[in-house]
Write an enzyme that holds these catalytic residues in place. Structure first.
Site, PDB file in Angstrom:
ATOM      1  N   SER A 133      -1.081  40.778 -33.054  1.00 22.44           N
ATOM      2  CA  SER A 133      -0.796  41.990 -33.834  1.00 22.44           C
ATOM      3  C   SER A 133       0.708  42.109 -33.974  1.00 22.44           C
ATOM      4  CB  SER A 133      -1.333  43.213 -33.074  1.00 22.44           C
ATOM      5  OG  SER A 133      -0.825  44.414 -33.622  1.00 22.44           O
ATOM      6  N   TYR A 146      -2.810  48.685 -25.661  1.00 18.49           N
ATOM      7  CA  TYR A 146      -2.901  47.690 -26.749  1.00 18.49           C
ATOM      8  C   TYR A 146      -1.607  46.893 -26.857  1.00 18.49           C
ATOM      9  CZ  TYR A 146      -4.107  46.070 -31.522  1.00 18.49           C
ATOM     10  OH  TYR A 146      -4.393  45.322 -32.650  1.00 18.49           O
TER      11      TYR A 146
HETATM   12  P1  NAD Z   1     -13.009  45.490 -36.129  1.00 16.87           P
HETATM   13  O1  NAD Z   1     -13.279  46.689 -35.301  1.00 16.87           O
HETATM   14  O2  NAD Z   1     -13.360  45.484 -37.566  1.00 16.87           O
HETATM   15  O3  NAD Z   1     -13.672  44.209 -35.458  1.00 16.87           O
HETATM   16  C1  NAD Z   1     -13.648  44.018 -34.077  1.00 16.87           C
HETATM   17  C2  NAD Z   1     -14.681  42.973 -33.731  1.00 16.87           C
HETATM   18  O4  NAD Z   1     -14.702  42.805 -32.298  1.00 16.87           O
HETATM   19  C3  NAD Z   1     -16.091  43.367 -34.139  1.00 16.87           C
HETATM   20  O5  NAD Z   1     -16.799  42.223 -34.534  1.00 16.87           O
HETATM   21  C4  NAD Z   1     -16.662  43.934 -32.851  1.00 16.87           C
HETATM   22  O6  NAD Z   1     -18.070  43.907 -32.796  1.00 16.87           O
HETATM   23  C5  NAD Z   1     -16.044  42.984 -31.860  1.00 16.87           C
HETATM   24  N1  NAD Z   1     -16.059  43.487 -30.490  1.00 16.87           N
HETATM   25  C6  NAD Z   1     -15.629  44.707 -30.066  1.00 16.87           C
HETATM   26  N2  NAD Z   1     -15.828  44.819 -28.752  1.00 16.87           N
HETATM   27  C7  NAD Z   1     -16.401  43.649 -28.340  1.00 16.87           C
HETATM   28  C8  NAD Z   1     -16.864  43.165 -27.099  1.00 16.87           C
HETATM   29  N3  NAD Z   1     -16.778  43.888 -25.974  1.00 16.87           N
HETATM   30  N4  NAD Z   1     -17.405  41.924 -27.044  1.00 16.87           N
HETATM   31  C9  NAD Z   1     -17.521  41.180 -28.177  1.00 16.87           C
HETATM   32  N5  NAD Z   1     -17.094  41.585 -29.379  1.00 16.87           N
HETATM   33  C10 NAD Z   1     -16.542  42.810 -29.461  1.00 16.87           C
HETATM   34  O7  NAD Z   1     -11.455  45.221 -35.923  1.00 16.87           O
HETATM   35  P2  NAD Z   1     -10.391  44.318 -36.695  1.00 16.87           P
HETATM   36  O8  NAD Z   1      -9.390  45.237 -37.275  1.00 16.87           O
HETATM   37  O9  NAD Z   1     -11.044  43.295 -37.553  1.00 16.87           O
HETATM   38  O10 NAD Z   1      -9.690  43.637 -35.441  1.00 16.87           O
HETATM   39  C11 NAD Z   1      -9.845  42.274 -35.126  1.00 16.87           C
HETATM   40  C12 NAD Z   1      -8.634  41.832 -34.330  1.00 16.87           C
HETATM   41  O11 NAD Z   1      -7.468  42.022 -35.118  1.00 16.87           O
HETATM   42  C13 NAD Z   1      -8.402  42.633 -33.045  1.00 16.87           C
HETATM   43  O12 NAD Z   1      -7.957  41.765 -32.018  1.00 16.87           O
HETATM   44  C14 NAD Z   1      -7.299  43.586 -33.430  1.00 16.87           C
HETATM   45  O13 NAD Z   1      -6.547  43.989 -32.325  1.00 16.87           O
HETATM   46  C15 NAD Z   1      -6.500  42.716 -34.376  1.00 16.87           C
HETATM   47  N6  NAD Z   1      -5.623  43.450 -35.289  1.00 16.87           N
HETATM   48  C16 NAD Z   1      -6.116  44.344 -36.205  1.00 16.87           C
HETATM   49  C17 NAD Z   1      -5.265  44.989 -37.056  1.00 16.87           C
HETATM   50  C18 NAD Z   1      -5.739  45.958 -38.078  1.00 16.87           C
HETATM   51  O14 NAD Z   1      -4.887  46.612 -38.704  1.00 16.87           O
HETATM   52  N7  NAD Z   1      -7.019  46.089 -38.328  1.00 16.87           N
HETATM   53  C19 NAD Z   1      -3.887  44.742 -36.979  1.00 16.87           C
HETATM   54  C20 NAD Z   1      -3.419  43.835 -36.055  1.00 16.87           C
HETATM   55  C21 NAD Z   1      -4.296  43.198 -35.210  1.00 16.87           C
END
Ligand code: NAD
Length: 251
Positions: A133, A146
């Protein structure tokens, strides 16, 4: 279809960024393995769309991670993407949320990696891609767990990149800025409360204010970078932390 014959496990691929990465790798011919939570029918449809096996392992539990890795078989590409967020001032931060965020965003990556590396080394090829991130490089208030986990993930990735440098296995972070996914949508109410703002103020004055491009990153933009990191031409790209953040961390 340069990834034909390669097996890719993408954690947290039932939603958001992980799903976009899974789709991008599948489009290049990889056998994709899905993981994450969600509606059973929707996941079944994704499995059909991507011709993918699905593993419901809860990555908070090291035993479930070990079971998933055993059942998956050797993976050539490991995308550690599952993550969660919680927004609260440190003095109000629930200790159980701290533990869960560190367990999922950092410790689970250690477990999947330690279990995937032997087969990658034996084959002399592998790609480890960790969804970090912008918060692996910089901080925001009220996201202490986080930010700590993602900074830790950056350090872990660099360490294993060095360990694996001569083995044909690369390890890199991809660091998105704000991507419009359920994870971001879900933190808006808590951010409204923590900062005393309206929904529109959170979106424009907190989230997009960070990104000079003033637009959310698209999940497919992250997927495209993951595909690049799997190319042979990226074989010398390791230990790096790739920003896809609209210029956020350039400031
Ligand atoms: P999201 O909530 O859409 O997806 C998260 C995924 O993780 C889902 O498939 C969920 O089912 C799964 N998950 C959650 N808890 C779990 C567990 N205990 N065991 C197995 N799977 C689990 O989120 P996203 O935005 O797509 O985030 C994905 C990654 O990207 C994360 O690591 C997040 O920190 C990172 N990220 C997101 C953003 C953003 O702006 N959305 C920015 C930077 C980094």
């Amino acid at each position: 279809m340069f990834l034909a014959g390669k097996r890719a496990l993408v954690t947290g691929s039932t939603s958001g960024i992980g799903l976009a990465i899974a789709r991008a790798l599948h489009a290049e011919g990889a056998e994709v393995l899905l993981n994450g939570f969600g509606d059973a029918d929707e996941i079944a449809h994704l499995g059909e769309e991507l011709d993918a096996r699905y593993f419901p392992a809860n990555l908070l539990d090291p035993a479930e991670i070990a079971g998933m890795m055993e059942a998956a078989g050797p993976v050539d590409i490991l995308v550690n993407n599952a993550g969660m967020q919680h927004v609260a001032p440190v003095e109000d931060f629930p200790p159980e949320k701290w533990d869960a965020i560190i367990a999922l965003n950092l410790t689970a990556v250690f477990h999947t990696t330690r279990l995937a590396v032997p087969a990658m080394k034996a084959r002399g090829w592998g790609r480890i891609i960790n969804t970090a991130s912008a918060h692996s490089k910089t901080a925001s208030p009220f996201k202490s767990a986080y930010v700590a986990a993602k900074h830790g993930l950056d350090g872990f990735t660099k360490a294993i990149a060095l360990e694996l440098a001569e083995s044909g296995v690369t390890a890199n972070c991809i660091s998105p800025g704000y991507v419009w996914t359920p994870l971001v949508e879900g933190q808006i109410p808590d951010t409204m409360q923590a900062r005393g703002l309206s929904r529109e103020q959170v979106i424009n004055d907190v989230l997009l204010a960070k990104q000079p491009t003033k637009r959310f990153v698209q999940p497919a933009e992250v997927g495209a970078l993951a595909v690049f990191l799997c190319r042979e031409e990226a074989g010398n790209v390791t230990g790096a932390n790739w920003s896809v953040d609209g210029g956020w961390t350039a400031e």
